[in-house]
Write an enzyme that holds these catalytic residues in place. Sequence first.
Site, PDB file in Angstrom:
ATOM      1  N   GLN A  44       0.856  -1.189   0.000  1.00 40.31           N
ATOM      2  CA  GLN A  44       0.000   0.000   0.000  1.00 40.31           C
ATOM      3  C   GLN A  44       0.887   1.232   0.000  1.00 40.31           C
ATOM      4  O   GLN A  44       1.977   1.224   0.560  1.00 40.31           O
ATOM      5  CB  GLN A  44      -0.876  -0.024   1.260  1.00 40.31           C
ATOM      6  CG  GLN A  44      -1.897   1.065   1.359  1.00 40.31           C
ATOM      7  CD  GLN A  44      -2.786   0.866   2.581  1.00 40.31           C
ATOM      8  OE1 GLN A  44      -3.183  -0.249   2.907  1.00 40.31           O
ATOM      9  NE2 GLN A  44      -3.091   1.938   3.274  1.00 40.31           N
ATOM     10  N   ASN A  46       0.645   5.614   0.545  1.00 38.91           N
ATOM     11  CA  ASN A  46      -0.213   6.664   1.096  1.00 38.91           C
ATOM     12  C   ASN A  46       0.422   8.040   0.941  1.00 38.91           C
ATOM     13  O   ASN A  46       1.639   8.158   0.834  1.00 38.91           O
ATOM     14  CB  ASN A  46      -0.456   6.411   2.589  1.00 38.91           C
ATOM     15  CG  ASN A  46      -0.973   5.027   2.870  1.00 38.91           C
ATOM     16  OD1 ASN A  46      -1.974   4.597   2.321  1.00 38.91           O
ATOM     17  ND2 ASN A  46      -0.273   4.297   3.712  1.00 38.91           N
ATOM     18  N   ARG A  57       1.354  14.035  13.813  1.00 39.27           N
ATOM     19  CA  ARG A  57       0.552  12.856  13.472  1.00 39.27           C
ATOM     20  C   ARG A  57       1.223  11.641  14.098  1.00 39.27           C
ATOM     21  O   ARG A  57       2.368  11.341  13.820  1.00 39.27           O
ATOM     22  CB  ARG A  57       0.455  12.699  11.954  1.00 39.27           C
ATOM     23  CG  ARG A  57      -0.242  13.875  11.282  1.00 39.27           C
ATOM     24  CD  ARG A  57      -0.276  13.688   9.774  1.00 39.27           C
ATOM     25  NE  ARG A  57      -0.851  14.837   9.106  1.00 39.27           N
ATOM     26  CZ  ARG A  57      -2.150  14.994   8.833  1.00 39.27           C
ATOM     27  NH1 ARG A  57      -3.004  14.060   9.186  1.00 39.27           N
ATOM     28  NH2 ARG A  57      -2.578  16.073   8.222  1.00 39.27           N
ATOM     29  N   HIS A  60       1.571   6.219  15.948  1.00 36.41           N
ATOM     30  CA  HIS A  60       0.673   5.142  15.546  1.00 36.41           C
ATOM     31  C   HIS A  60       1.405   3.827  15.296  1.00 36.41           C
ATOM     32  O   HIS A  60       2.586   3.815  14.976  1.00 36.41           O
ATOM     33  CB  HIS A  60      -0.051   5.514  14.244  1.00 36.41           C
ATOM     34  CG  HIS A  60      -0.820   6.788  14.333  1.00 36.41           C
ATOM     35  ND1 HIS A  60      -0.880   7.682  13.300  1.00 36.41           N
ATOM     36  CD2 HIS A  60      -1.553   7.328  15.331  1.00 36.41           C
ATOM     37  CE1 HIS A  60      -1.631   8.713  13.642  1.00 36.41           C
ATOM     38  NE2 HIS A  60      -2.036   8.526  14.883  1.00 36.41           N
ATOM     39  N   LYS A  70       7.471   0.834   7.213  1.00 36.30           N
ATOM     40  CA  LYS A  70       7.139   2.020   6.416  1.00 36.30           C
ATOM     41  C   LYS A  70       8.391   2.609   5.784  1.00 36.30           C
ATOM     42  O   LYS A  70       9.428   2.708   6.430  1.00 36.30           O
ATOM     43  CB  LYS A  70       6.502   3.098   7.298  1.00 36.30           C
ATOM     44  CG  LYS A  70       5.186   2.695   7.904  1.00 36.30           C
ATOM     45  CD  LYS A  70       4.644   3.783   8.813  1.00 36.30           C
ATOM     46  CE  LYS A  70       3.340   3.346   9.449  1.00 36.30           C
ATOM     47  NZ  LYS A  70       2.859   4.310  10.426  1.00 36.30           N
ATOM     48  N   HIS A 115       5.107   4.970  15.153  1.00 37.05           N
ATOM     49  CA  HIS A 115       5.640   6.051  14.322  1.00 37.05           C
ATOM     50  C   HIS A 115       4.767   7.298  14.368  1.00 37.05           C
ATOM     51  O   HIS A 115       3.545   7.217  14.441  1.00 37.05           O
ATOM     52  CB  HIS A 115       5.739   5.546  12.874  1.00 37.05           C
ATOM     53  CG  HIS A 115       6.081   6.615  11.899  1.00 37.05           C
ATOM     54  ND1 HIS A 115       5.148   7.171  11.058  1.00 37.05           N
ATOM     55  CD2 HIS A 115       7.242   7.250  11.655  1.00 37.05           C
ATOM     56  CE1 HIS A 115       5.738   8.095  10.321  1.00 37.05           C
ATOM     57  NE2 HIS A 115       7.006   8.162  10.667  1.00 37.05           N
ATOM     58  N   TYR A 128       4.291   7.599   1.767  1.00 33.16           N
ATOM     59  CA  TYR A 128       4.883   6.441   2.422  1.00 33.16           C
ATOM     60  C   TYR A 128       4.270   5.148   1.931  1.00 33.16           C
ATOM     61  O   TYR A 128       3.092   5.061   1.636  1.00 33.16           O
ATOM     62  CB  TYR A 128       4.848   6.546   3.948  1.00 33.16           C
ATOM     63  CG  TYR A 128       3.492   6.674   4.587  1.00 33.16           C
ATOM     64  CD1 TYR A 128       2.881   5.571   5.181  1.00 33.16           C
ATOM     65  CD2 TYR A 128       2.836   7.893   4.634  1.00 33.16           C
ATOM     66  CE1 TYR A 128       1.651   5.686   5.793  1.00 33.16           C
ATOM     67  CE2 TYR A 128       1.607   8.016   5.249  1.00 33.16           C
ATOM     68  CZ  TYR A 128       1.016   6.908   5.827  1.00 33.16           C
ATOM     69  OH  TYR A 128      -0.207   7.024   6.429  1.00 33.16           O
ATOM     70  N   LYS A 165      -8.419  12.263  17.714  1.00 35.19           N
ATOM     71  CA  LYS A 165      -8.066  10.853  17.928  1.00 35.19           C
ATOM     72  C   LYS A 165      -6.687  10.744  18.587  1.00 35.19           C
ATOM     73  O   LYS A 165      -6.513   9.992  19.546  1.00 35.19           O
ATOM     74  CB  LYS A 165      -8.084  10.113  16.595  1.00 35.19           C
ATOM     75  CG  LYS A 165      -7.805   8.636  16.717  1.00 35.19           C
ATOM     76  CD  LYS A 165      -8.037   7.909  15.408  1.00 35.19           C
ATOM     77  CE  LYS A 165      -6.785   7.987  14.585  1.00 35.19           C
ATOM     78  NZ  LYS A 165      -6.833   7.176  13.368  1.00 35.19           N
TER      79      LYS A 165
END
Length: 173
Positions: A44, A46, A57, A60, A70, A115, A128, A165
């Site tokens: 994936q 992003n 950010r 996570h 990543k 991260h 990423y 969040k």
Amino acid sequence: MKIIKTKFNEVIKFENLVFKDNRGYFLEIWNKKIQRIIKKKFVQENISFSKYPYTFRGIHFQKKPFQQGKLIRVLNGEIIDVLLDIDSRSINYGKFLKIKLKKNEQLWIPPKYAHGFLTIKKNTLINYKVTKPYNPKKESGYSILDNKLKIFSTKLINKMILSNKDKKNKNFH
């Protein structure tokens, strides 16, 4: 491409060579040499855009079996990347690493790290690739506000823009 080892041996910074002329520039961002170093396949890709400096950010991570490696690349702007070793078997467990990344620099972050990143310029754009797909049921995070981690100064933390969040993330300790 310049390969730079970090304090945590498995975390690797890549500085891309930029070839400029009167038309613009060219740079190579991926090749087999990087693939041999990382030894992971990506599933994936992003993009993350942050309009303002001091946007944070993270921190996570995905729980087993969806831990993500990543490869982070700054397309525009500048960040301070934050990695927290969350592998309880690791000699660096509970330790963090901060690495400044500028435009066209990349960082390989193995799956055992939580991260996050702090933007230090406006209009920061991050690309990423990840080694496992995102799974919302396995998503988790730690708080940058954790006083015991002391990743950033209180003065800097007070300037940070956090999502609702991320404000609810638990402390590591």
